[in-house]
Design an enzyme around this catalytic site. Structure first.
Site, PDB file in Angstrom:
ATOM      1  N   GLY A  70       0.823  -1.203   0.000  1.00  0.00           N
ATOM      2  CA  GLY A  70       0.000   0.000   0.000  1.00  0.00           C
ATOM      3  C   GLY A  70       0.861   1.259   0.000  1.00  0.00           C
ATOM      4  O   GLY A  70       0.552   2.243  -0.681  1.00  0.00           O
ATOM      5  N   SER A  71       1.958   1.213   0.738  1.00  0.00           N
ATOM      6  CA  SER A  71       2.848   2.374   0.801  1.00  0.00           C
ATOM      7  C   SER A  71       3.411   2.703  -0.583  1.00  0.00           C
ATOM      8  O   SER A  71       3.484   3.865  -0.975  1.00  0.00           O
ATOM      9  CB  SER A  71       4.012   2.103   1.765  1.00  0.00           C
ATOM     10  OG  SER A  71       3.519   1.838   3.053  1.00  0.00           O
ATOM     11  N   ALA A 199      -3.183  -5.710  -0.160  1.00  0.00           N
ATOM     12  CA  ALA A 199      -3.820  -7.024  -0.019  1.00  0.00           C
ATOM     13  C   ALA A 199      -3.885  -7.524   1.424  1.00  0.00           C
ATOM     14  O   ALA A 199      -4.871  -8.143   1.823  1.00  0.00           O
ATOM     15  CB  ALA A 199      -3.090  -8.045  -0.893  1.00  0.00           C
ATOM     16  N   HIS A 200      -2.847  -7.236   2.207  1.00  0.00           N
ATOM     17  CA  HIS A 200      -2.827  -7.839   3.560  1.00  0.00           C
ATOM     18  C   HIS A 200      -3.845  -7.192   4.501  1.00  0.00           C
ATOM     19  O   HIS A 200      -4.032  -7.663   5.623  1.00  0.00           O
ATOM     20  CB  HIS A 200      -1.413  -7.821   4.159  1.00  0.00           C
ATOM     21  CG  HIS A 200      -0.922  -6.495   4.651  1.00  0.00           C
ATOM     22  ND1 HIS A 200      -1.015  -6.126   5.973  1.00  0.00           N
ATOM     23  CD2 HIS A 200      -0.334  -5.454   4.020  1.00  0.00           C
ATOM     24  CE1 HIS A 200      -0.464  -4.917   6.125  1.00  0.00           C
ATOM     25  NE2 HIS A 200      -0.062  -4.487   4.944  1.00  0.00           N
ATOM     26  N   THR A 236      10.103  -7.996 -11.663  1.00  0.00           N
ATOM     27  CA  THR A 236       9.422  -9.261 -11.913  1.00  0.00           C
ATOM     28  C   THR A 236       8.237  -9.391 -10.972  1.00  0.00           C
ATOM     29  O   THR A 236       8.361  -9.154  -9.770  1.00  0.00           O
ATOM     30  CB  THR A 236      10.401 -10.439 -11.738  1.00  0.00           C
ATOM     31  OG1 THR A 236      11.444 -10.270 -12.685  1.00  0.00           O
ATOM     32  CG2 THR A 236       9.710 -11.773 -11.966  1.00  0.00           C
ATOM     33  N   CYS A 324       6.527   4.073  19.714  1.00  0.00           N
ATOM     34  CA  CYS A 324       7.652   4.227  20.622  1.00  0.00           C
ATOM     35  C   CYS A 324       8.877   4.347  19.749  1.00  0.00           C
ATOM     36  O   CYS A 324       9.232   3.405  19.057  1.00  0.00           O
ATOM     37  CB  CYS A 324       7.788   3.011  21.529  1.00  0.00           C
ATOM     38  SG  CYS A 324       6.786   3.145  23.001  1.00  0.00           S
TER      39      CYS A 324
END
Ligand SMILES: *Cc1c(COP(=O)(O)O)cnc(C)c1O
Length: 374
Positions: A70-71, A199-200, A236, A324
């Protein structure tokens, strides 16, 4: 057994998804760019996944690009559009509650000479469309506002912002990573220029992102290399991951109503009971314009990290939204951005429900929290 209430951080890989992925992690390891039959089969698997994703969000197949997360999708959308359109202007509009993948991308564009307006979300965590309108200048080339927030779950008026952007001939990107699988997302209806997913976050594998870019949007590749992804994203392809992503999104859309109803029921039950049993709490974010599985509550007087530690001892996974770094405790930047005072923000607990959470687990969570707070 672990009780997992951190579904905004990541979700469990669906076993149906894993089964579809396995052949591409074992017997068919061919490079999809190879011209022999097994290579063609791998390429075909990518095409099928691309079709599934396009179908799920109302896009054309040639508007879907696979990335590594996503990043990366956020980076490619924002930098890609900014670089390709810099001769038309250098101004970008975003918000102060975006994910770091958007915020830090904008920061690095600022260092290159772009100008960025960070709109303030209101105290409920919503971006006002009117504030977007007021921020537009003749130099504005891109607006990037997230679909739903990862910490407080607030859902933004994406359709209205997209309409405004279209009228003003400005590109509009939305980070929809938290929205996918939780609420309906259809680009034909929303008319955004670009949209990021991961996806995750919807029971697919880690390490696969998707970027939708509407046909005709000018954007430039940010990673140089081979011809993959129609020259827009070299490298790839992660064949197994891509196959899993298509399957995961297909399932997410198929089961959306059922899952969101279930998550909402558990979430509301949790908030109701916590409100009844524990005094001195503050519920963050908007109660209506909110993802069905998200809750974010400050247990005033408690210390966030300590709370997580106690929950962990009882086998419960949750988040405080804080970080943190170098031993320093920093309260959630999103809570601070919506005006929650520092000493209260440091007591926040984000509980995010998923499709396989049960009522028994929620009862255990409530009981544990009451015990810890007392
Ligand atoms: C998780 C998340 C991301 C980043 O996705 P990764 O695949 O982990 O890089 C971006 N935006 C939002 C809103 C997220 O929740």
């Amino acid at each position: 057994m672990i009780k997992y209430f951190d579904n905004a951080a990541t979700t469990k890989l669906d076993s149906e998804v894993l089964n579809e992925m396995l052949p591409y992690l074992t017997e068919n390891y061919a490079n999809p760019s190879s011209i022999y039959s097994v290579g063609k089969m791998a390429k075909e698997a990518i095409t099928i996944s691309r079709m599934k994703i396009a179908e799920a969000i109302g896009a054309n197949v040639n508007e879907i690009y696979f990335t590594s997360c996503g990043s990366e999708s956020d980076n490619l959308a924002i930098k890609g559009i900014a670089y390709a359109n810099s001769r038309y202007g250098n101004h970008i509009i975003t918000s102060n509650i975006e994910h770091p993948a958007v915020l830090n991308t904008c920061k690095s564009l600022e260092a290159m000479g772009f100008r960025v307006t960070y709109l303030k979300a209101n105290s409920k965590g919503i971006i006002d469309v009117e504030s977007v309108r007021r921020a537009i200048t003749p130099k504005t080339i891109l607006i990037s506002i997230m679909f739903a927030n990862n910490e407080i779950g607030t859902i933004q008026p994406i359709k209205e912002i997209a309409e405004l952007a279209r009228r003003e001939h400005i590109y509009f990107h939305t980070d929809a990573v938290q929205a996918m699988g939780n609420i309906e997302v259809n680009v034909r209806d929303l008319k955004v220029s670009a949209l990021s997913m991961s996806a995750h976050k919807f029971y697919g594998p880690k390490g696969v992102g998707v970027l939708y870019v509407r046909e005709g949007v000018r954007f430039k590749r940010i990673q140089d290399g081979g011809h993959q992804e129609r020259e827009k994203r070299s490298g790839t392809e992660n064949v197994a991951g891509i196959v899993g992503t298509g399957k995961a999104l297909e399932i997410a859309v198929r089961d959306l109503d059922e899952n969101s109803r279930k998550m909402r029921t558990l979430r509301d039950y949790y908030i109701e009971n916590i409100s009844r049993l524990i005094s001195n709490i503050r519920i963050n974010g908007d109660l209506e314009k909110r993802l069905p599985g998200n809750s974010n509550i400050c247990f005033i007087g408690m210390n966030g990290p300590k709370l997580l530690e106690e929950l962990d001892k009882r086998g419960i996974c949750a988040s405080s939204g804080s970080a943190c770094s170098a031993g320093l405790f920093i309260p959630s930047p999103v809570l601070l951005a919506i005006g929650v005072p520092k000493h209260i923000a440091s007591s926040s607990l984000r509980i995010t429900f998923g499709k396989s959470n049960t009522l028994e687990e929620v009862d255990y969570l409530i009981k544990s929290l009451v015990e810890i707070v007392q």
